[in-house]
Design an enzyme around this catalytic site. Structure first.
Site, PDB file in Angstrom:
ATOM      1  CE  LYS A 236      17.837  25.483   2.581  1.00  0.00           C
ATOM      2  NZ  LYS A 236      17.741  25.151   4.017  1.00  0.00           N
TER       3      LYS A 236
ATOM      4  CG  ASP B 152      14.033  24.202   3.057  1.00  0.00           C
ATOM      5  OD1 ASP B 152      13.247  24.933   2.425  1.00  0.00           O
ATOM      6  OD2 ASP B 152      14.668  24.597   4.050  1.00  0.00           O
TER       7      ASP B 152
END
Length: 449
Positions: free
Chosen positions: A122, A162
């Site tokens: 991430k 995201d």
């Protein structure tokens, strides 16, 4: 397990979000460790909670008035036991190392559940793209990628979008990567369909959440038909969660953003949802403007003095928290129980605090955890990677069929794992255990690395 958690707390005492994710995970995998001592013998847990690589870098950029700003960028490459790192980039003021580590940790097990060979990672930055011009966002993305490009690749680490990173940002990031590397490759997912993207990718996370919820309902002999649903958020995940709920015959009552929420007692139908998409995606306006077009709807602004969110106090059957982490606290959970909600399915990453999850269990509320329920996004990202590698594009129906099949398999995997290890009906335990076993076995096979 206690020693593993103690080490995490001691090493990173300030990383509360990461602590929460690790604690929740450790509490559910004990039955696996009891049956398989080899995981303890080879320190699988100790290695799982420590990222393989953490990258932090400055991101200098210039705004339209010629002022220079400096943000901080991150990429946490958590685990690559079953494939290249895969996970989104988040651009939001709340981004810090703790947030990125918790997201990367969750991503490891989410990706393992998809049936695809993808590791977990991430990234992101504490940059807020809201109220910034396209040229400012472009300059920031180009500066961000001028460092990140050294650490990613189609067989190494494949970022996606995201919160705060949509098609616009992916385009700017990909353009800079292509220029720096002098090659056109599938290093990012969420690309435009005309240049390597996949159909259904924008819809995938929201659609997947509802597919998972539908499987949960099927198991108890129900469907989404006529279900009244509360949805938080108004970004990509929330929009397409609402769309799929409507397609399956449900009724959407609420959506929100950081300023407040709307409650439409008549239901947010397809036409209203299309207006809301234009409002958020094109105009980039606040959700309050929905009520200008539909004055019968109620807008409730955020009240900083409240320690609960009144959005969750409306009578409903299902709740889909799709905004951000820890948005449902214990009071919110109690309100959901009181208004008759029987299913909570997470669209955002870790939106429910542990006390809320416990309340759902005590009151027989079906709970779909994010690492299983919102895996549709990364699943279709994996399908995009496959299409990129083969230089072809599947039809919308092909991708949607594959997505639904993957979500059905994830649901069954969670059910089977929970039952096998003594937690029948516990989707959170099932998701954690199934993901852990797949990743842990791969780590054992590959030795201590």
């Amino acid at each position: 397990m206690e020693q593993v958690l103690a080490t995490v707390l001691q090493r990173d005492p300030e990383q509360q979000e990461f602590h929460q994710a690790v604690t929740e995970f450790l509490e559910t995998v004990k039955p696996v460790l009891d049956r398989h001592p080899e995981y303890r013998n080879f320190a699988v847990l100790e290695r799982l909670v420590e990222p393989e690589r953490m990258i932090m870098f400055r991101v200098p950029w210039m705004d339209d008035r010629g002022r220079v700003h400096v943000n901080r960028g991150y990429r946490v490459e958590m685990n690559s036991a079953i494939g290249p790192y895969k996970g989104g980039l988040r651009f939001h003021p709340s981004v810090n190392l703790s947030v990125i580590k918790f997201l990367a940790f969750e991503q490891v097990f989410k990706n393992a559940l998809t049936t695809l060979s993808l590791g977990g990672g991430k990234g992101g930055a504490d940059f807020d793209p809201r109220d910034r011009s396209d040229t400012e966002v472009m300059r920031f993305c180009q500066s961000f990628m001028s460092e990140l490009f050294r650490h990613i690749g189609e067989d190494t680490d494949v970022p996606a979008g995201d919160i705060g990173v949509s098609g616009r940002e992916i385009g700017f990031l990909f353009g800079m990567y292509k220029k720096l590397q002098n090659k056109f490759t599938g290093v990012l997912t969420g690309k435009g369909v005309s240049w390597g993207g996949s159909l259904i990718r924008p819809e995938a996370t929201g659609y997947g959440v509802v597919y998972f919820a539908s499987e949960m309902l099927t198991l108890i002999g129900q469907t989404m038909e006529c279900k009244h649903c509360l949805i938080s958020g108004s970004g990509n995940v929330a929009q397409y969660t609402a769309e799929k709920v409507l397609q399956l015959g449900g009724r959407v009552l609420t959506m929100s953003d950081s300023s407040g929420y709307i409650f439409d007692e008549e239901g947010i139908d397809i036409a209203k949802l299309e207006h809301l998409k234009e409002l958020k995606n094109v105009e980039r306006g606040r959700i309050e403007k929905y009520c200008q077009r539909y004055p019968h709807a109620e807008y409730v602004p955020v009240d900083p003095d409240l320690d609960y969110n009144p959005l969750w106090q409306h009578e409903a059957d299902c709740a889909f928290p799709a905004a951000t982490q820890n948005e449902i606290n214990a009071k919110d959970a109690q309100h959901l129980v009181e208004v008759g909600v029987k299913l909570v399915c997470e669209g955002a990453n870790m939106p429910c605090v542990p006390e809320a999850i416990s309340l759902f269990a005590e009151n027989d509320v079906l709970f779909g955890p994010a690492k299983a329920a919102n895996a549709g996004g990364v699943a279709v990202s994996g399908l995009e990677m496959a299409q990129d590698a083969m230089r072809l594009s599947w039809t919308r129906d092909e991708v949607d069929t594959r997505l639904r099949s993957i979500m059905e398999k994830i649901h069954q995997t969670c059910v089977d794992a929970a039952a096998y290890y003594g937690h029948p009906g516990d989707y959170l335990a099932g998701a954690n255990i199934a993901g852990f076993v797949k990743v842990g076995n791969a780590m054992l096979d590959q030795g201590v690395v």
